[in-house]
Design a protein around this motif. Sequence first.
Motif, PDB file in Angstrom:
ATOM      1  N   LEU A 599       0.829  -1.206   0.000  1.00 20.77           N
ATOM      2  CA  LEU A 599       0.000   0.000   0.000  1.00 20.77           C
ATOM      3  C   LEU A 599       0.861   1.253   0.000  1.00 20.77           C
ATOM      4  O   LEU A 599       1.823   1.377   0.764  1.00 20.77           O
ATOM      5  N   ASP A 600       0.499   2.228  -0.873  1.00 16.59           N
ATOM      6  CA  ASP A 600       1.253   3.475  -0.915  1.00 16.59           C
ATOM      7  C   ASP A 600       0.598   4.517  -0.007  1.00 16.59           C
ATOM      8  O   ASP A 600      -0.404   4.231   0.682  1.00 16.59           O
ATOM      9  N   LEU A 601       1.124   5.748  -0.006  1.00 13.21           N
ATOM     10  CA  LEU A 601       0.644   6.777   0.920  1.00 13.21           C
ATOM     11  C   LEU A 601      -0.814   7.133   0.672  1.00 13.21           C
ATOM     12  O   LEU A 601      -1.621   7.198   1.606  1.00 13.21           O
ATOM     13  N   GLY A 602      -1.195   7.363  -0.595  1.00 16.15           N
ATOM     14  CA  GLY A 602      -2.571   7.748  -0.886  1.00 16.15           C
ATOM     15  C   GLY A 602      -3.554   6.665  -0.491  1.00 16.15           C
ATOM     16  O   GLY A 602      -4.612   6.942   0.107  1.00 16.15           O
ATOM     17  N   GLU A 603      -3.226   5.413  -0.833  1.00 21.62           N
ATOM     18  CA  GLU A 603      -4.106   4.296  -0.484  1.00 21.62           C
ATOM     19  C   GLU A 603      -4.230   4.123   1.038  1.00 21.62           C
ATOM     20  O   GLU A 603      -5.297   3.814   1.558  1.00 21.62           O
ATOM     21  N   SER A 604      -3.131   4.377   1.732  1.00 20.53           N
ATOM     22  CA  SER A 604      -3.140   4.248   3.195  1.00 20.53           C
ATOM     23  C   SER A 604      -4.015   5.316   3.844  1.00 20.53           C
ATOM     24  O   SER A 604      -4.785   5.037   4.775  1.00 20.53           O
ATOM     25  N   ILE A 605      -3.894   6.568   3.329  1.00 23.47           N
ATOM     26  CA  ILE A 605      -4.718   7.642   3.896  1.00 23.47           C
ATOM     27  C   ILE A 605      -6.192   7.388   3.596  1.00 23.47           C
ATOM     28  O   ILE A 605      -7.065   7.614   4.444  1.00 23.47           O
ATOM     29  N   PHE A 606      -6.491   6.877   2.379  1.00 21.00           N
ATOM     30  CA  PHE A 606      -7.884   6.557   2.069  1.00 21.00           C
ATOM     31  C   PHE A 606      -8.430   5.514   3.036  1.00 21.00           C
ATOM     32  O   PHE A 606      -9.527   5.672   3.599  1.00 21.00           O
ATOM     33  N   LEU A 607      -7.690   4.421   3.243  1.00 24.71           N
ATOM     34  CA  LEU A 607      -8.163   3.360   4.129  1.00 24.71           C
ATOM     35  C   LEU A 607      -8.334   3.876   5.561  1.00 24.71           C
ATOM     36  O   LEU A 607      -9.267   3.491   6.261  1.00 24.71           O
ATOM     37  N   ALA A 608      -7.448   4.781   5.981  1.00 27.00           N
ATOM     38  CA  ALA A 608      -7.592   5.369   7.322  1.00 27.00           C
ATOM     39  C   ALA A 608      -8.873   6.195   7.406  1.00 27.00           C
ATOM     40  O   ALA A 608      -9.536   6.238   8.459  1.00 27.00           O
ATOM     41  N   SER A 609      -9.259   6.827   6.312  1.00 29.62           N
ATOM     42  CA  SER A 609     -10.445   7.699   6.333  1.00 29.62           C
ATOM     43  C   SER A 609     -11.745   6.939   6.485  1.00 29.62           C
ATOM     44  O   SER A 609     -12.747   7.506   6.935  1.00 29.62           O
ATOM     45  N   ILE A 610     -11.758   5.646   6.108  1.00 34.54           N
ATOM     46  CA  ILE A 610     -13.032   4.909   6.150  1.00 34.54           C
ATOM     47  C   ILE A 610     -13.200   4.095   7.429  1.00 34.54           C
ATOM     48  O   ILE A 610     -14.250   3.480   7.630  1.00 34.54           O
ATOM     49  N   VAL A 611     -12.211   4.091   8.321  1.00 32.32           N
ATOM     50  CA  VAL A 611     -12.319   3.304   9.547  1.00 32.32           C
ATOM     51  C   VAL A 611     -13.559   3.684  10.371  1.00 32.32           C
ATOM     52  O   VAL A 611     -14.275   2.806  10.859  1.00 32.32           O
ATOM     53  N   PRO A 612     -13.885   4.981  10.549  1.00 34.94           N
ATOM     54  CA  PRO A 612     -15.065   5.322  11.367  1.00 34.94           C
ATOM     55  C   PRO A 612     -16.385   4.855  10.758  1.00 34.94           C
ATOM     56  O   PRO A 612     -17.333   4.553  11.480  1.00 34.94           O
ATOM     57  N   SER A 613     -16.479   4.803   9.416  1.00 34.45           N
ATOM     58  CA  SER A 613     -17.731   4.371   8.759  1.00 34.45           C
ATOM     59  C   SER A 613     -17.369   3.543   7.528  1.00 34.45           C
ATOM     60  O   SER A 613     -17.487   4.011   6.401  1.00 34.45           O
ATOM     61  N   PRO A 614     -16.937   2.317   7.746  1.00 33.18           N
ATOM     62  CA  PRO A 614     -16.400   1.508   6.650  1.00 33.18           C
ATOM     63  C   PRO A 614     -17.387   1.187   5.540  1.00 33.18           C
ATOM     64  O   PRO A 614     -16.991   1.043   4.381  1.00 33.18           O
ATOM     65  N   LYS A 615     -18.664   1.073   5.863  1.00 34.85           N
ATOM     66  CA  LYS A 615     -19.635   0.710   4.822  1.00 34.85           C
ATOM     67  C   LYS A 615     -19.794   1.809   3.780  1.00 34.85           C
ATOM     68  O   LYS A 615     -20.323   1.573   2.690  1.00 34.85           O
TER      69      LYS A 615
END
Length: 706
Positions: A599-615
Amino acid sequence: MKNNRFYGYLQNILHSINIKTAEIKQLDTLISFFRRIPKRYYKIAGIVAGSFIVLLTVISIIVINKRDPLLKSAILRAQEKANQEYQIDLSIGKAYFSGLSEVTLENVKVVPQKADQLASIQTLTVSIKILPLLFGNTKIADLGLENASITFVKKDSISNYDFIFRKKDSTETSTNKEPLNLANVADRMIHQVLFKIPDNMKLRNFVVSYQDDSLQQSLTVPAADIDDGELTSTILVNQNQATWYLNGDLKPNKNNLFFQLTAKEKKVEFPLLEKKYGLKLNFDTLEAHLKKVKWNNGKEDFQISASGRVVNLLVNHWRIASNNVIVPNGSIDAEVIIGKDYIELDKNSQATIAKVTAKPYARFSLSPNKTIALGLEVPETKAQDVFDSFPAGLFESLEGIKVSGTMKYSADFFLDTKNPDSVKLHSALQESGFKINAFGKTDFSKINSQFVYTPYEDGKPVRDIIVGPDNPNFTPLNQISPLLRNAVLTAEDPLFFSHEGFEERSIRASIATNFKEKAFKRGGSTISMQLVKNVFLDREKTIARKVEEMLIVWLIEHNKIVSKQRMLEVYLNVIEWGRNVYGISEASQNYFLKKPSELDLGESIFLASIVPSPKNGIYRFNEYGGLKPFLASYFRLIGSLMANDGIVTRDSTQTYGFYSVSLRNAVLPTHSVPDTISQDINKEDLEREIKEAEQLLQDLFGTKIN
């Protein structure tokens, strides 16, 4: 001369009946004083006393002759007031004096206009104490009530008791209104209640009932008596469904009231609460004791001293806990102080549950701003006594735990409603020699080795997930991209490796946000708390579960049952990243067809952004696989924070991989396929969610990130 002979005879009599010498000297002094008073003063005193008696006699004759018209006039005024202020028709079939200070009313009916009858009384007899009446106080001496009923009726949205909550029309301007003084209000209310409690009462056949479109409940009092302050009564619930006994010792003239409520051969239960509000509440015995009321500090503060006790209390409500919560024995001694503009539960108050005693504190102030202060102190106590005192059914995972050592706890909270961002919170659980000797229902050390995790959706299990090497999707921490690890830590819990499970700044920020929004918008949970919630607890949102979560976090973190690295590893492998997507391996494959290590930086930040509401994660992409523009500011914030910590190189474009993120084609969101979840999500919701996350991080770090 005659006076001297009289006083001489008096002295001889006192000596002859063997009164002590010291007492005789005191009486001699008193007699000498009266000897010096001239005779004319005695005559004057006699004339005044006689005149006063004559005046009282004349007034009594006038009052007796005029009391019937006065009674009729008073009834007319009461009827007019009820009609004008509350829109109530008050009818009284017959009213007359049945004694010197006793009034009898017959066939009384209270009917709100355009509503069902609220109350009816066949016979009401009341007698008033004369002496308090001379000082402007109406104190009931005796009360008799026969064949009376109060019926609360609600049909659709209309009830016959709406007038109770209706605000009065007032033509007074604010400048003419007397400033509110809470102490005076409390004094008036308490003494209004005390003055209305009779010395003697005989009540027969009194019914209170409630009915609406779906249920009907009633309380029938066949007999209730007060005999010189001693209360005895029998209460039938829903005819003969249950029998209660309300007894007490009432001394209103001494500001002292004691009540005890029990039931015959069963617990005291409240079926109306359960049917109407889903609250199951019962107990064996409930006691309430008003001990004292008084003014302090020159009538600045009004103090109420009271206590209460409950035996075998059972509470069940979905907001409190998922099971029955049982308190075998609980009590409170409360000191309530009411000032001009505040109400306070004093720190000298004391609450006890089983073997644990605590000192609660609360203060609500109106001036200069509305403020709320809360506090709790539990002095040093044997740790086992603390865990043994938890009510059964409250913390299931802790039941049966064996510990040693001591514990003490303190907490303080302050909120200024005009400035919620300045909220103050301090919580400290301290121990001495604390040790877990045996786990209870749940072994918290299980996450140190391979275990099975079962996620739930709407109360139902989704699937079993092996957390360990036997699961090909399990990814050890060292095989997860450092960029992903740090992006999640930055977004979810920046101080994870330095705190012991709690981050007060995050909790304070959450309280401020939730208060301003008047809704639960932000949780303030750390990664430790989220891990405990996922692995050890059900997903029900109850008060008990939240407190249990915090206790387990403290046990794990403070006693170092699990290392921080293992906690983060398990967390990244069990949390949800999308619909039926669990763990970082499934997430990186689902969105990008990559391994977690790639995973690169952009993909990592995106995945971090969906943790509170993953659906909602998939709907942050457009139909071409690129991220929607509103996420750019979030990338800038998380990227800047990571750059500040030296995790990534500072990006002069402030994009931090935003434009390089591309969703794999197989999961691209389309507009042609109906989706019930996407229909409930709009751009504004997603943007607000991201803005809230940004604001939280800015609050935590104290400055706005550029």
